[in-house]
Design a protein around this motif. Structure first.
Motif, PDB file in Angstrom:
ATOM      1  N   UNK A  68       0.848  -1.182   0.000  1.00 11.06           N
ATOM      2  CA  UNK A  68       0.000   0.000   0.000  1.00 11.06           C
ATOM      3  C   UNK A  68       0.883   1.230   0.000  1.00 11.06           C
ATOM      4  N   UNK A  69       0.644   2.158  -0.934  1.00 14.61           N
ATOM      5  CA  UNK A  69       1.358   3.427  -0.963  1.00 14.61           C
ATOM      6  C   UNK A  69       0.870   4.341   0.150  1.00 14.61           C
ATOM      7  N   UNK A  70       1.300   5.590   0.114  1.00 17.19           N
ATOM      8  CA  UNK A  70       0.938   6.543   1.156  1.00 17.19           C
ATOM      9  C   UNK A  70      -0.514   6.998   1.021  1.00 17.19           C
ATOM     10  N   UNK A  71      -1.130   7.244   2.175  1.00 21.30           N
ATOM     11  CA  UNK A  71      -2.470   7.823   2.258  1.00 21.30           C
ATOM     12  C   UNK A  71      -3.549   6.999   1.560  1.00 21.30           C
ATOM     13  N   UNK A  72      -3.453   5.688   1.638  1.00 12.76           N
ATOM     14  CA  UNK A  72      -4.512   4.827   1.119  1.00 12.76           C
ATOM     15  C   UNK A  72      -5.633   4.796   2.146  1.00 12.76           C
ATOM     16  N   UNK A  73      -6.858   5.035   1.677  1.00 16.48           N
ATOM     17  CA  UNK A  73      -8.016   4.993   2.560  1.00 16.48           C
ATOM     18  C   UNK A  73      -8.967   3.899   2.092  1.00 16.48           C
ATOM     19  N   UNK A  74      -9.119   2.877   2.940  1.00 19.28           N
ATOM     20  CA  UNK A  74     -10.047   1.772   2.687  1.00 19.28           C
ATOM     21  C   UNK A  74     -11.233   1.947   3.621  1.00 19.28           C
ATOM     22  N   UNK A  75     -12.434   1.860   3.080  1.00 17.36           N
ATOM     23  CA  UNK A  75     -13.611   1.954   3.927  1.00 17.36           C
ATOM     24  C   UNK A  75     -14.029   0.560   4.402  1.00 17.36           C
ATOM     25  N   UNK A  76     -15.228   0.404   4.912  1.00 16.20           N
ATOM     26  CA  UNK A  76     -15.649  -0.823   5.584  1.00 16.20           C
ATOM     27  C   UNK A  76     -15.720  -2.043   4.660  1.00 16.20           C
ATOM     28  N   UNK A  77     -15.374  -3.183   5.214  1.00 12.24           N
ATOM     29  CA  UNK A  77     -15.551  -4.504   4.600  1.00 12.24           C
ATOM     30  C   UNK A  77     -14.852  -4.669   3.254  1.00 12.24           C
ATOM     31  N   UNK A  78     -13.658  -4.109   3.126  1.00 12.55           N
ATOM     32  CA  UNK A  78     -12.835  -4.322   1.937  1.00 12.55           C
ATOM     33  C   UNK A  78     -12.089  -5.648   2.115  1.00 12.55           C
ATOM     34  N   UNK A  79     -12.048  -6.468   1.058  1.00 14.90           N
ATOM     35  CA  UNK A  79     -11.387  -7.781   1.093  1.00 14.90           C
ATOM     36  C   UNK A  79     -10.334  -7.806  -0.008  1.00 14.90           C
ATOM     37  N   UNK A  80      -9.064  -7.945   0.389  1.00 22.35           N
ATOM     38  CA  UNK A  80      -7.956  -8.001  -0.570  1.00 22.35           C
ATOM     39  C   UNK A  80      -7.152  -9.268  -0.317  1.00 22.35           C
ATOM     40  N   UNK A  81      -6.910 -10.018  -1.394  1.00 19.09           N
ATOM     41  CA  UNK A  81      -6.120 -11.252  -1.317  1.00 19.09           C
ATOM     42  C   UNK A  81      -4.927 -11.137  -2.256  1.00 19.09           C
ATOM     43  N   UNK A  82      -3.724 -11.477  -1.755  1.00 26.74           N
ATOM     44  CA  UNK A  82      -2.518 -11.432  -2.575  1.00 26.74           C
ATOM     45  C   UNK A  82      -1.740 -12.728  -2.435  1.00 26.74           C
ATOM     46  N   UNK A  83      -1.464 -13.348  -3.570  1.00 27.63           N
ATOM     47  CA  UNK A  83      -0.664 -14.562  -3.605  1.00 27.63           C
ATOM     48  C   UNK A  83       0.659 -14.293  -4.340  1.00 27.63           C
ATOM     49  N   UNK A  84       0.582 -13.504  -5.417  1.00 27.39           N
ATOM     50  CA  UNK A  84       1.761 -13.148  -6.195  1.00 27.39           C
ATOM     51  C   UNK A  84       2.145 -11.695  -5.929  1.00 27.39           C
ATOM     52  N   UNK A  85       1.212 -10.749  -6.231  1.00 33.87           N
ATOM     53  CA  UNK A  85       1.506  -9.342  -5.990  1.00 33.87           C
ATOM     54  C   UNK A  85       0.255  -8.491  -6.180  1.00 33.87           C
ATOM     55  N   UNK A  86      -0.101  -7.749  -5.145  1.00 36.87           N
ATOM     56  CA  UNK A  86      -1.125  -6.705  -5.242  1.00 36.87           C
ATOM     57  C   UNK A  86      -0.452  -5.419  -4.788  1.00 36.87           C
ATOM     58  N   UNK A  87      -0.370  -4.461  -5.706  1.00 33.39           N
ATOM     59  CA  UNK A  87       0.259  -3.172  -5.416  1.00 33.39           C
ATOM     60  C   UNK A  87      -0.800  -2.093  -5.546  1.00 33.39           C
ATOM     61  N   UNK A  88      -1.006  -1.349  -4.465  1.00 30.75           N
ATOM     62  CA  UNK A  88      -1.958  -0.249  -4.461  1.00 30.75           C
ATOM     63  C   UNK A  88      -1.155   1.019  -4.232  1.00 30.75           C
TER      64      UNK A  88
END
Length: 195
Positions: A68-88
């Protein structure tokens, strides 16, 4: 803080203190949060979550897979799965009930690697393709981002959209599958319909 009750202020103080022990760089982690593989997740300064978020990192190579980069704002009930690479990237806004994943139970591309439907879904080979969400992206409520997708800088994805293919920068995309309907014109400084 004028809009919060005393109980809400106490809850936020609790979350701030407890969140420090989860992600030191975070601005605020609201609890409850479901973290799986937390040591493979990297957050940057200003990271904020809503309640009920689920972050899962199941790396293939025992290295960090969710960033996650700077100042990422996730609101309620966000679901993120990473096995190889998730870049936000930085300054990304995620509305509530969003799903982002770089992996899938099986392959369904119409090639020799396709999964047999007679195999139980959770026994099918996991397939992973990196996901990248660039800076200044805004994902609306109930958006799903599927494996292999790149979302360009400054793009907005409308509520209930399914992003199954990459999106260019500076567009507004909607639908299932999500398709660009507007783009930002830097000369006029306005969003214009894509012809």
């Amino acid at each position: 803080m004028n809009n919060y009750s005393i109980a809400q202020v106490l809850y936020l103080i609790y979350c701030k203190l407890r969140g420090f022990f989860v992600f030191k760089e975070a601005r605020l982690v609201r609890f409850p949060i479901d973290l799986r593989g937390a040591k493979y997740i990297k957050v940057s300064k200003g990271f904020t979550t809503g309640v009920g978020c689920r972050l899962e990192a199941y790396p293939m190579n025992r290295e960090q897979t969710m960033f996650f980069g700077e100042n990422v704002q996730m609101n309620d009930y966000v679901h993120i799965t990473a096995m190889k690479s998730v870049i936000i990237g930085s300054n990304v806004l995620l509305a509530s009930k969003i799903y982002i994943s770089d992996c899938s139970h099986g392959s369904y591309n119409g090639d020799e690697f396709d999964s047999n439907p007679n195999i139980i879904p959770n026994k099918r080979t996991l397939i992973a393709k990196p996901v990248v969400i660039n800076d200044n992206v805004w994902l609306g409520e109930f958006v799903s981002v599927l494996p292999g997708v790149v979302i360009g800088k400054g793009t907005i994805v409308g509520a209930n959209s399914v992003v199954s293919k990459s999106l260019p920068p500076y567009v507004i995309a909607v639908g299932s599958p999500a398709k660009p309907i507007k783009e930002f014109n830097f000369e006029t400084q306005k969003w214009v319909k894509i012809q």
